[in-house]
Design a protein around this motif. Structure first.
Motif, PDB file in Angstrom:
ATOM      1  N   GLY A   9       0.833  -1.192   0.000  1.00 59.43           N
ATOM      2  CA  GLY A   9       0.000   0.000   0.000  1.00 59.43           C
ATOM      3  C   GLY A   9       0.867   1.241   0.000  1.00 59.43           C
ATOM      4  N   GLU A  10       0.221   2.388  -0.075  1.00 57.41           N
ATOM      5  CA  GLU A  10       0.952   3.658   0.029  1.00 57.41           C
ATOM      6  C   GLU A  10       0.931   4.069   1.490  1.00 57.41           C
ATOM      7  N   TYR A  11       2.071   3.962   2.148  1.00 60.08           N
ATOM      8  CA  TYR A  11       2.182   4.211   3.579  1.00 60.08           C
ATOM      9  C   TYR A  11       2.981   5.488   3.830  1.00 60.08           C
ATOM     10  N   PRO A  12       2.282   6.617   4.033  1.00 63.36           N
ATOM     11  CA  PRO A  12       3.015   7.829   4.395  1.00 63.36           C
ATOM     12  C   PRO A  12       3.498   7.734   5.836  1.00 63.36           C
ATOM     13  N   PHE A  13       4.660   8.288   6.115  1.00 62.60           N
ATOM     14  CA  PHE A  13       5.218   8.297   7.468  1.00 62.60           C
ATOM     15  C   PHE A  13       5.300   9.726   7.957  1.00 62.60           C
ATOM     16  N   TRP A  14       5.375   9.884   9.255  1.00 66.63           N
ATOM     17  CA  TRP A  14       5.544  11.195   9.862  1.00 66.63           C
ATOM     18  C   TRP A  14       6.565  11.078  10.963  1.00 66.63           C
ATOM     19  N   MET A  15       6.955  12.213  11.530  1.00 68.54           N
ATOM     20  CA  MET A  15       8.037  12.244  12.510  1.00 68.54           C
ATOM     21  C   MET A  15       7.564  12.721  13.886  1.00 68.54           C
ATOM     22  N   LYS A  16       6.301  12.511  14.211  1.00 68.85           N
ATOM     23  CA  LYS A  16       5.782  12.943  15.508  1.00 68.85           C
ATOM     24  C   LYS A  16       6.563  12.269  16.632  1.00 68.85           C
TER      25      LYS A  16
END
Length: 161
Positions: free
Chosen positions: A80-87
């Motif tokens: 899938g398209e898995y966006p990541f973040w840096m929280k």
């Protein structure tokens, strides 16, 4: 009474004297059996495995250091398209998205920690089955690029949920 106790202990020990001692077990993996990812230049990164929702959600939050030869691999049950973040991530990272064949489909270099909400998402704009997070600069240092295939070792027994 003491003599009887000593005699019972001696008898118990003598019954086991011919048997081999039980093997010691440990939950700490040796360096050779720890999960690793091998780059095309044969550089090995020992990884923590995030294979369920709870570990994927926690990720590398609150870490204040990441050695160059360490990382975290996020395994997903389907592509899938898995966006990541840096929280709550305190250090800059390289993020490497890979398909089911472990081919790199996208790299986000030197992603900075999130300083304030809302934190930006970093999408791969490609379908991936796994994402490798490394200390910032490691991907460039080892010339990783889209299309490179990475080798996974020691991850055969992880259940991905």
């Amino acid at each position: 009474m003491k003599a009887g106790l000593v005699l019972m202990l001696a008898l118990a020990c003598s019954q086991r004297s011919g048997a081999p001692a039980p093997a010691m077990t440990t939950t700490t993996a040796s360096a050779t059996s720890a999960p690793r990812i091998i780059f095309p230049d044969n550089y090995a990164v020992t990884v923590e495995v995030a294979s369920d929702d709870a570990t994927r959600e926690q990720g590398l939050m609150y870490r204040d250091h990441m050695a160059e030869d360490r990382g975290m691999i996020f395994l997903f049950p389907q592509a899938g398209e898995y966006p990541f973040w840096m929280k709550n991530t305190l250090i800059p990272l390289d993020m490497i998205w890979m398909d089911a064949e472990h081919r790199i489909v996208h790299i986000a270099h030197d992603v900075p920690p999130c300083k304030a909400d809302p934190c930006p998402n970093y999408p791969p704009n490609a379908k991936a089955s796994s994402v490798l997070e490394l200390a910032a600069g490691v991907a460039a240092k080892h010339h990783l690029a889209n299309g490179n295939v990475l080798r996974f070792e020691g991850m055969e027994n992880f259940i991905v949920r």
